[in-house]
Design an enzyme around this catalytic site. Structure first.
Site, PDB file in Angstrom:
ATOM      1  N   ARG A   1      -9.458   1.040   8.538  1.00  0.00           N
ATOM      2  CA  ARG A   1      -9.183  -0.380   9.160  1.00  0.00           C
ATOM      3  C   ARG A   1     -10.036  -1.109   9.707  1.00  0.00           C
ATOM      4  O   ARG A   1      -9.934  -2.141  10.074  1.00  0.00           O
ATOM      5  CB  ARG A   1      -8.160  -0.006   9.983  1.00  0.00           C
ATOM      6  CG  ARG A   1      -6.567  -0.312   9.336  1.00  0.00           C
ATOM      7  CD  ARG A   1      -5.707  -0.238  10.310  1.00  0.00           C
ATOM      8  NE  ARG A   1      -4.485  -0.838  10.013  1.00  0.00           N
ATOM      9  CZ  ARG A   1      -3.249  -0.577   9.423  1.00  0.00           C
ATOM     10  NH1 ARG A   1      -3.409   0.610   8.934  1.00  0.00           N
ATOM     11  NH2 ARG A   1      -2.243  -0.966   9.414  1.00  0.00           N
TER      12      ARG A   1
ATOM     13  N   ARG B   1      12.041  -6.046   5.413  1.00  0.00           N
ATOM     14  CA  ARG B   1      11.589  -4.475   5.048  1.00  0.00           C
ATOM     15  C   ARG B   1      12.591  -3.908   5.927  1.00  0.00           C
ATOM     16  O   ARG B   1      13.087  -3.952   7.169  1.00  0.00           O
ATOM     17  CB  ARG B   1      10.385  -4.161   5.349  1.00  0.00           C
ATOM     18  CG  ARG B   1      10.160  -2.686   5.398  1.00  0.00           C
ATOM     19  CD  ARG B   1       8.624  -2.221   5.465  1.00  0.00           C
ATOM     20  NE  ARG B   1       8.124  -2.641   6.467  1.00  0.00           N
ATOM     21  CZ  ARG B   1       6.650  -2.313   6.537  1.00  0.00           C
ATOM     22  NH1 ARG B   1       6.324  -1.599   5.602  1.00  0.00           N
ATOM     23  NH2 ARG B   1       5.993  -3.047   7.743  1.00  0.00           N
TER      24      ARG B   1
ATOM     25  N   ARG C   1      -0.358  -8.523  13.509  1.00  0.00           N
ATOM     26  CA  ARG C   1      -0.890  -7.624  12.797  1.00  0.00           C
ATOM     27  C   ARG C   1      -1.913  -8.255  11.555  1.00  0.00           C
ATOM     28  O   ARG C   1      -2.787  -7.706  11.237  1.00  0.00           O
ATOM     29  CB  ARG C   1       0.387  -6.919  12.232  1.00  0.00           C
ATOM     30  CG  ARG C   1       0.737  -5.675  12.973  1.00  0.00           C
ATOM     31  CD  ARG C   1       2.129  -5.220  12.456  1.00  0.00           C
ATOM     32  NE  ARG C   1       2.091  -4.786  11.279  1.00  0.00           N
ATOM     33  CZ  ARG C   1       3.360  -4.622  10.520  1.00  0.00           C
ATOM     34  NH1 ARG C   1       4.385  -5.169  10.891  1.00  0.00           N
ATOM     35  NH2 ARG C   1       3.569  -4.204   9.182  1.00  0.00           N
TER      36      ARG C   1
ATOM     37  N   LYS D   1       1.005  -1.086  -0.122  1.00  0.00           N
ATOM     38  CA  LYS D   1       0.200  -0.112   0.122  1.00  0.00           C
ATOM     39  C   LYS D   1       0.804   1.239  -0.012  1.00  0.00           C
ATOM     40  O   LYS D   1       0.693   2.345  -0.744  1.00  0.00           O
ATOM     41  CB  LYS D   1      -1.001   0.068   1.166  1.00  0.00           C
ATOM     42  CG  LYS D   1      -1.927  -1.143   1.514  1.00  0.00           C
ATOM     43  CD  LYS D   1      -2.622  -1.051   2.473  1.00  0.00           C
ATOM     44  CE  LYS D   1      -2.040  -0.814   3.860  1.00  0.00           C
ATOM     45  NZ  LYS D   1      -1.422  -2.179   4.330  1.00  0.00           N
TER      46      LYS D   1
ATOM     47  N   ARG E   1      11.443  -1.859  11.038  1.00  0.00           N
ATOM     48  CA  ARG E   1      10.462  -1.185  11.739  1.00  0.00           C
ATOM     49  C   ARG E   1      10.125  -1.986  12.996  1.00  0.00           C
ATOM     50  O   ARG E   1      10.316  -2.970  13.191  1.00  0.00           O
ATOM     51  CB  ARG E   1       9.197  -1.206  10.802  1.00  0.00           C
ATOM     52  CG  ARG E   1       8.499   0.022  10.958  1.00  0.00           C
ATOM     53  CD  ARG E   1       7.519   0.274   9.723  1.00  0.00           C
ATOM     54  NE  ARG E   1       6.240  -0.265  10.165  1.00  0.00           N
ATOM     55  CZ  ARG E   1       4.981  -0.419   9.531  1.00  0.00           C
ATOM     56  NH1 ARG E   1       4.964   0.212   8.236  1.00  0.00           N
ATOM     57  NH2 ARG E   1       3.979  -1.006   9.917  1.00  0.00           N
TER      58      ARG E   1
HETATM   59  P1  AP5 Z   1       4.760  -1.730   1.935  1.00  0.00           P
HETATM   60  O1  AP5 Z   1       4.585  -0.868   0.855  1.00  0.00           O
HETATM   61  O2  AP5 Z   1       5.396  -1.069   3.275  1.00  0.00           O
HETATM   62  O3  AP5 Z   1       3.421  -2.189   2.288  1.00  0.00           O
HETATM   63  P2  AP5 Z   1       2.128  -1.828   3.316  1.00  0.00           P
HETATM   64  O4  AP5 Z   1       0.919  -2.357   2.577  1.00  0.00           O
HETATM   65  O5  AP5 Z   1       2.142  -0.220   3.383  1.00  0.00           O
HETATM   66  O6  AP5 Z   1       2.580  -2.453   4.820  1.00  0.00           O
HETATM   67  P3  AP5 Z   1       2.535  -1.675   6.089  1.00  0.00           P
HETATM   68  O7  AP5 Z   1       3.487  -2.936   6.901  1.00  0.00           O
HETATM   69  O8  AP5 Z   1       3.119  -0.660   6.071  1.00  0.00           O
HETATM   70  O9  AP5 Z   1       0.967  -1.992   6.491  1.00  0.00           O
HETATM   71  P4  AP5 Z   1       0.745  -1.906   7.922  1.00  0.00           P
HETATM   72  O10 AP5 Z   1      -0.835  -1.776   7.381  1.00  0.00           O
HETATM   73  O11 AP5 Z   1       0.664  -3.195   8.859  1.00  0.00           O
HETATM   74  O12 AP5 Z   1       1.157  -0.878   8.667  1.00  0.00           O
HETATM   75  P5  AP5 Z   1       0.848   0.709   8.887  1.00  0.00           P
HETATM   76  O13 AP5 Z   1       1.726   1.498   8.846  1.00  0.00           O
HETATM   77  O14 AP5 Z   1      -0.462   1.062   7.978  1.00  0.00           O
HETATM   78  O15 AP5 Z   1       5.562  -2.943   1.359  1.00  0.00           O
HETATM   79  C1  AP5 Z   1       6.114  -3.969   2.418  1.00  0.00           C
HETATM   80  C2  AP5 Z   1       7.562  -4.333   2.035  1.00  0.00           C
HETATM   81  O16 AP5 Z   1       7.442  -4.991   0.808  1.00  0.00           O
HETATM   82  C3  AP5 Z   1       8.480  -3.292   1.832  1.00  0.00           C
HETATM   83  O17 AP5 Z   1       9.772  -3.674   2.149  1.00  0.00           O
HETATM   84  C4  AP5 Z   1       8.489  -3.030   0.261  1.00  0.00           C
HETATM   85  O18 AP5 Z   1       9.828  -2.489  -0.236  1.00  0.00           O
HETATM   86  C5  AP5 Z   1       8.106  -4.523  -0.459  1.00  0.00           C
HETATM   87  N1  AP5 Z   1       7.380  -4.372  -1.470  1.00  0.00           N
HETATM   88  C6  AP5 Z   1       6.311  -3.664  -1.800  1.00  0.00           C
HETATM   89  N2  AP5 Z   1       5.828  -3.829  -3.069  1.00  0.00           N
HETATM   90  C7  AP5 Z   1       6.361  -4.874  -3.388  1.00  0.00           C
HETATM   91  C8  AP5 Z   1       6.243  -6.010  -4.692  1.00  0.00           C
HETATM   92  N3  AP5 Z   1       5.314  -5.669  -5.356  1.00  0.00           N
HETATM   93  N4  AP5 Z   1       7.220  -7.129  -4.480  1.00  0.00           N
HETATM   94  C9  AP5 Z   1       8.117  -7.327  -3.720  1.00  0.00           C
HETATM   95  N5  AP5 Z   1       8.355  -6.487  -2.759  1.00  0.00           N
HETATM   96  C10 AP5 Z   1       7.370  -5.353  -2.435  1.00  0.00           C
HETATM   97  O19 AP5 Z   1       0.261   0.630  10.409  1.00  0.00           O
HETATM   98  C11 AP5 Z   1       1.136   0.489  11.240  1.00  0.00           C
HETATM   99  C12 AP5 Z   1       0.321   0.464  12.692  1.00  0.00           C
HETATM  100  O20 AP5 Z   1      -0.222   1.636  12.933  1.00  0.00           O
HETATM  101  C13 AP5 Z   1      -0.673  -0.575  12.669  1.00  0.00           C
HETATM  102  O21 AP5 Z   1      -0.414  -2.001  13.123  1.00  0.00           O
HETATM  103  C14 AP5 Z   1      -1.637   0.377  13.823  1.00  0.00           C
HETATM  104  O22 AP5 Z   1      -1.386   0.002  15.133  1.00  0.00           O
HETATM  105  C15 AP5 Z   1      -1.521   1.656  13.261  1.00  0.00           C
HETATM  106  N6  AP5 Z   1      -2.521   2.200  12.570  1.00  0.00           N
HETATM  107  C16 AP5 Z   1      -2.390   2.659  11.318  1.00  0.00           C
HETATM  108  N7  AP5 Z   1      -3.384   3.157  10.595  1.00  0.00           N
HETATM  109  C17 AP5 Z   1      -4.453   2.837  11.713  1.00  0.00           C
HETATM  110  C18 AP5 Z   1      -5.818   2.822  11.582  1.00  0.00           C
HETATM  111  N8  AP5 Z   1      -6.319   3.498  10.422  1.00  0.00           N
HETATM  112  N9  AP5 Z   1      -6.595   2.449  12.586  1.00  0.00           N
HETATM  113  C19 AP5 Z   1      -5.922   1.933  13.853  1.00  0.00           C
HETATM  114  N10 AP5 Z   1      -4.491   1.858  13.977  1.00  0.00           N
HETATM  115  C20 AP5 Z   1      -4.084   2.212  12.772  1.00  0.00           C
HETATM  116 MG    MG Z   2       2.823   0.922   4.772  1.00  0.00          MG
END
Ligand code: AP5
Ligand code: MG
Length: 221
Positions: A90, A127, A168, A15, A157
């Site tokens: 979410r 990552r 997660r 994402k 991270r």
């Molecule tokens: P990346 O692009 O970083 O993936 P992502 O989908 O953004 O994954 P996240 O881990 O950031 O999602 P998340 O939902 O767990 O965390 P968030 O920060 O939103 O890609 C991942 C890896 O794969 C990278 O190394 C990248 O290089 C690689 N990659 C990408 N595309 C690729 C491809 N095509 N092929 C190969 N490799 C690839 O949330 C973190 C925390 O914040 C949550 O756990 C929660 O506690 C809190 N939080 C955030 N938003 C909310 C909300 N709305 N409500 C409540 N709590 C929230």
């Molecule tokens: Mg992300």
């Protein structure tokens, strides 16, 4: 018509990677709630101090806090002509609140990025992000190398260790996956295969958005 894009998908689906790329290309803001929270943690704001432990456990910050953050952000002038939302909503409660916030605005285009679970675990386990600017490093970068943007050291991270990744994913299935059904009935919903190289995912994303945009035009009559 404003391009109001929402990216769904499990942790590690790509994402953030795709949102960043797309937002830059279309010159609209990328609004990532994970990034907003990580910045709040780094700068030790009140929200950040409360969120840190929750994020490190892999659980969700409360709907009330998240809806407040996103409402305020979407009202800023730079989001009027479009935005990419990454990581919000979410929960179904967050999605319902977003529908209320968006009631008078152009329809949301919703793209779900689908990736098999073993690939998600592999990606999150390897990552790296920048210690200084928080930027997610490009695909294939390794912990200890230098950030391409600011030269800071790349680190893991804090929620990417194996136990928290599994939590997660559990939280995703329980609380966020129901959003796919919530949005699937809309003519502006599309799902794409995220288990391809990033350029292919980006091309499919652009095509899905164009097709969903036609769906949106149909809705508006
Ligand atoms: P990346 O692009 O970083 O993936 P992502 O989908 O953004 O994954 P996240 O881990 O950031 O999602 P998340 O939902 O767990 O965390 P968030 O920060 O939103 O890609 C991942 C890896 O794969 C990278 O190394 C990248 O290089 C690689 N990659 C990408 N595309 C690729 C491809 N095509 N092929 C190969 N490799 C690839 O949330 C973190 C925390 O914040 C949550 O756990 C929660 O506690 C809190 N939080 C955030 N938003 C909310 C909300 N709305 N409500 C409540 N709590 C929230
Ligand atoms: Mg992300």
């Amino acid at each position: 018509m404003a391009l109001n894009l929402l990216m769904l998908g499990p942790p590690g689906a790509g994402k953030g990677t795709q949102a960043e790329r797309f937002a830059k290309e279309r010159r609209i803001p990328k609004i990532s709630t994970g990034d907003i929270l990580r910045e709040a943690v780094a700068t030790k704001t009140e929200v950040g101090q409360r969120a840190k432990a929750i994020m490190d456990r892999g659980e969700l910050v409360s709907d009330e806090v998240m809806i407040g953050i996103v409402r305020e952000r979407l009202e800023r002038p730079d989001a009027v002509s479009g935005f990419v939302l990454d990581g919000f909503p979410r929960t179904v409660a967050q999605a319902a609140a977003l529908d209320r916030i968006m009631a008078e605005r152009d329809p949301l285009i919703v793209v779900d990025i689908v990736v098999p679970e073993d690939e998600l675990v592999r990606r999150l386990g390897t990552r790296s992000i920048c210690r200084l600017c928080g930027t997610g490093a490009s695909v294939g970068s390794t912990v200890g190398a230098a950030c391409g943007k600011c030269g800071g050291r790349l680190v893991q991270r804090t929620d990417d260790n194996q136990a928290v990744v599994l939590e997660r994913l559990k939280v995703y299935h329980r609380q966020s996956e129901p959003l796919v059904e919530y949005y699937r009935v809309r003519p502006t919903f599309r799902s794409i295969d995220g288990a391809q190289p990033p350029d292919r995912v980006a091309a499919d994303l652009a095509a899905a958005i164009a097709a969903a945009g036609n769906g949106a035009a149909g809705v508006q009559g």
